[in-house]
Write an enzyme that holds these catalytic residues in place. Structure first.
Site, PDB file in Angstrom:
ATOM      1  N   LYS A 142       0.859  -1.202   0.000  1.00 38.45           N
ATOM      2  CA  LYS A 142       0.000   0.000   0.000  1.00 38.45           C
ATOM      3  C   LYS A 142       0.884   1.236   0.000  1.00 38.45           C
ATOM      4  CE  LYS A 142      -3.653   2.151   2.877  1.00 38.45           C
ATOM      5  NZ  LYS A 142      -3.082   3.205   3.717  1.00 38.45           N
ATOM      6  N   HIS A 164      -1.898   7.655   1.294  1.00 34.99           N
ATOM      7  CA  HIS A 164      -2.327   7.706   2.689  1.00 34.99           C
ATOM      8  C   HIS A 164      -3.408   8.780   2.895  1.00 34.99           C
ATOM      9  CE1 HIS A 164      -0.470   5.575   6.242  1.00 34.99           C
ATOM     10  NE2 HIS A 164      -1.390   6.289   6.867  1.00 34.99           N
TER      11      HIS A 164
HETATM   12  C1  LIG Z   1      -7.578   8.907  10.661  1.00 36.17           C
HETATM   13  C2  LIG Z   1      -6.826   8.057   9.658  1.00 36.17           C
HETATM   14  C3  LIG Z   1      -6.010   7.045  10.145  1.00 36.17           C
HETATM   15  C4  LIG Z   1      -5.324   6.226   9.236  1.00 36.17           C
HETATM   16  N1  LIG Z   1      -4.577   5.166   9.720  1.00 36.17           N
HETATM   17  C5  LIG Z   1      -3.941   4.347   8.844  1.00 36.17           C
HETATM   18  C6  LIG Z   1      -3.211   3.222   9.298  1.00 36.17           C
HETATM   19  O1  LIG Z   1      -3.153   2.935  10.489  1.00 36.17           O
HETATM   20  N2  LIG Z   1      -2.589   2.463   8.359  1.00 36.17           N
HETATM   21  C7  LIG Z   1      -2.640   2.740   7.016  1.00 36.17           C
HETATM   22  O2  LIG Z   1      -2.050   2.019   6.213  1.00 36.17           O
HETATM   23  N3  LIG Z   1      -3.352   3.781   6.574  1.00 36.17           N
HETATM   24  C8  LIG Z   1      -4.000   4.588   7.437  1.00 36.17           C
HETATM   25  N4  LIG Z   1      -4.744   5.632   6.968  1.00 36.17           N
HETATM   26  C9  LIG Z   1      -4.872   5.850   5.505  1.00 36.17           C
HETATM   27  C10 LIG Z   1      -6.059   5.072   4.949  1.00 36.17           C
HETATM   28  O3  LIG Z   1      -5.821   3.693   4.979  1.00 36.17           O
HETATM   29  C11 LIG Z   1      -6.321   5.463   3.482  1.00 36.17           C
HETATM   30  O4  LIG Z   1      -5.129   5.332   2.757  1.00 36.17           O
HETATM   31  C12 LIG Z   1      -6.884   6.872   3.323  1.00 36.17           C
HETATM   32  O5  LIG Z   1      -7.729   7.219   4.383  1.00 36.17           O
HETATM   33  C13 LIG Z   1      -7.661   6.960   2.007  1.00 36.17           C
HETATM   34  O6  LIG Z   1      -8.054   8.259   1.736  1.00 36.17           O
HETATM   35  P1  LIG Z   1      -9.490   8.872   2.098  1.00 36.17           P
HETATM   36  O7  LIG Z   1      -9.508   9.066   3.585  1.00 36.17           O
HETATM   37  O8  LIG Z   1      -9.507  10.143   1.342  1.00 36.17           O
HETATM   38  O9  LIG Z   1     -10.547   7.892   1.654  1.00 36.17           O
HETATM   39  C14 LIG Z   1      -5.438   6.455   7.846  1.00 36.17           C
HETATM   40  C15 LIG Z   1      -6.268   7.475   7.388  1.00 36.17           C
HETATM   41  C16 LIG Z   1      -6.978   8.262   8.284  1.00 36.17           C
HETATM   42  C17 LIG Z   1      -7.892   9.328   7.753  1.00 36.17           C
END
Ligand SMILES: Cc1cc2nc3c(=O)[nH]c(=O)nc-3n(C[C@H](O)[C@H](O)[C@H](O)COP(=O)(O)O)c2cc1C
Length: 417
Positions: free
Chosen positions: A285, A309
């Site tokens: 990812k 992310h």
């Molecule tokens: C509050 C928050 C916490 C996140 N924590 C992680 C995580 O622990 N591991 C990870 O791989 N991605 C994490 N992400 C990224 C999400 O997996 C994802 O890539 C992202 O939210 C996608 O974009 P979007 O919020 O616009 O849909 C996080 C995103 C947010 C908003």
């Protein structure tokens, strides 16, 4: 009600009582606004986030009033402390990448076909031999108890009811075993490796024992990230941080009993090692270029998630939908390519499918649903995205996911091979 809920509610009631005394509240609070005069306090980036990502201020009072996923954001914002809402909303630096993730969708148009007779659509998708009703996936998000008392369990119940694939973060706030139980079937597990291989191995063993068929290695966070908006929201927060963050709280149960130190930047050797040491399929990812997509193939990676992310890693300015075409072209169908970042509408999902993605992960929308109305909120967000995807599939005349091909999109600004 679960043990998590009971304890949490009692704790929050007690802290609320303490907070009602201004004297006690100010002496206990670890996150009072200590710099209200900061000249950058009201900059444009932050005021946009404060109004919600689409600039809306209105809030709904029940899920049936929601017209689209953005309606949940306003409620989430009201329900959460500024710091917790800021944790969801933040991008990095000037939030250029965060905004690009949304804005670039408007540069791609859908070429709808007429008189196709399509009245029923099949949204089912196969990933690693498993068929899902839709390509919509719940992205890994850490610390979900910051948004709902039962956090990842509530999300899992919604994923179960609506039959969606859920990816669980290494930084889950609920033990994986409890989340799997709530989901009723194994999840994909997202890995943040530790500096020490033996610690990483313990985390992997636990995910394998919980039955996870796939490990998702996130590779976009090793250099750290400059989340300015989050820091500004935090400064504004006058709530008692101890209500959520207190000593002894097992807030990261996958790592808290281990000597976990987040790994420093990795190389492809780590990917090889991971492949050799796990029975799970390995998905990476955070891939955004064709060069790295080719390296994924050369290193035997089983799948890719095109991701930045959610604009929370580096300020590249490149939206993931912009990166998708070069990745799918490089992969040429050899392994599944998934994507996330800014997906808020069924039409966004349709565009990514037409550009070769096989799965679309969503992050913030389901967190808004979770913080706004708990399980019902997450389910409603999933229902909306499904309904919108179904609608555009009918309108465009694509009866199944495999019918949504490159011919259904055009762009004068994004090169789609
Ligand atoms: C509050 C928050 C916490 C996140 N924590 C992680 C995580 O622990 N591991 C990870 O791989 N991605 C994490 N992400 C990224 C999400 O997996 C994802 O890539 C992202 O939210 C996608 O974009 P979007 O919020 O616009 O849909 C996080 C995103 C947010 C908003």
């Amino acid at each position: 009600m679960s043990n998590y809920s009971n304890l949490e509610i009692k704790r929050r009631q007690f802290l609320k009582y303490l907070a009602s005394s201004p004297l006690i509240a100010s002496s206990l609070s670890g996150c009072l606004n200590d710099d209200p005069g900061n000249p950058q306090y009201n900059d444009i980036a932050i005021s946009t986030l404060k109004r919600g990502s689409e600039g809306r201020l209105s809030a709904i009072s029940s899920v049936d009033q929601a017209l689209n996923v953005f309606d949940f954001e306003a409620v989430a914002k009201t329900n959460l402390t500024p710091a917790h809402y800021g944790y969801i909303a933040t991008g990095v630096a000037d939030n250029i990448t965060l905004r690009a993730n949304r804005e670039e969708f408007s540069k791609i148009d859908i070429r709808v076909r007429r008189l196709t007779g399509v009245n029923q659509v099949d949204m089912s998708t196969k990933l690693f031999g498993e068929t899902w009703q839709t390509p919509i996936i719940l992205a890994p998000v850490g610390s979900q108890r910051a948004f709902n008392v039962d956090g990842e369990i509530t999300t899992a119940k919604a994923a179960k009811n609506k039959k969606h694939l859920q990816i669980l973060s290494t930084f889950t706030s609920i033990p994986i075993e409890d989340v799997v139980k709530a989901r009723g079937k194994p999840l994909w597990f997202q890995l943040y490796p530790a500096t020490q291989w033996n610690v990483t191995k313990e985390i992997l063993r636990r995910a394998e024992s919980a039955g996870c068929p796939v490990v998702v290695l996130t590779v976009d966070m090793f250099a750290g990230s400059n989340r300015e908006s989050m820091k500004r929201f935090k400064k504004e927060d006058s709530s008692i941080c101890g209500a959520c963050h207190f000593p002894g709280r097992n807030s990261r149960p996958m790592v808290s009993k281990l000597d976990f130190k987040l790994s420093t930047p990795l190389t492809w050797d780590f990917v090889q090692k991971l492949k050799e040491n796990t029975s799970m399929k390995v998905v990476i990812k955070g891939i955004v270029t064709s060069e790295d997509a080719v390296l994924c193939l050369e290193n035997g990676v089983d799948g890719i998630i095109v991701s930045n992310h959610g604009g929370r890693a580096e300020e590249s300015g490149r939206a993931t939908i912009q990166c998708l075409p070069e990745v799918t072209a490089a992969v040429n169908g050899q392994i599944p390519v998934l994507i996330d970042g800014g997906f808020r509408r069924g039409t966004d999902i349709f565009k990514a499918l037409a550009m070769g993605a096989q799965g679309i992960c969503i992050g913030r929308p389901y967190l808004w649903g979770l913080a706004a109305f708990g399980q019902e909120g997450v389910e409603s967000v999933l229902d909306m995205l499904r309904a919108e995807l179904q609608l555009i599939m009918k309108q465009a005349g694509t009866a199944s996911i495999k019918n949504i091909t490159r011919d259904y999109v055009q762009s004068t600004q994004i090169i789609i091979p």
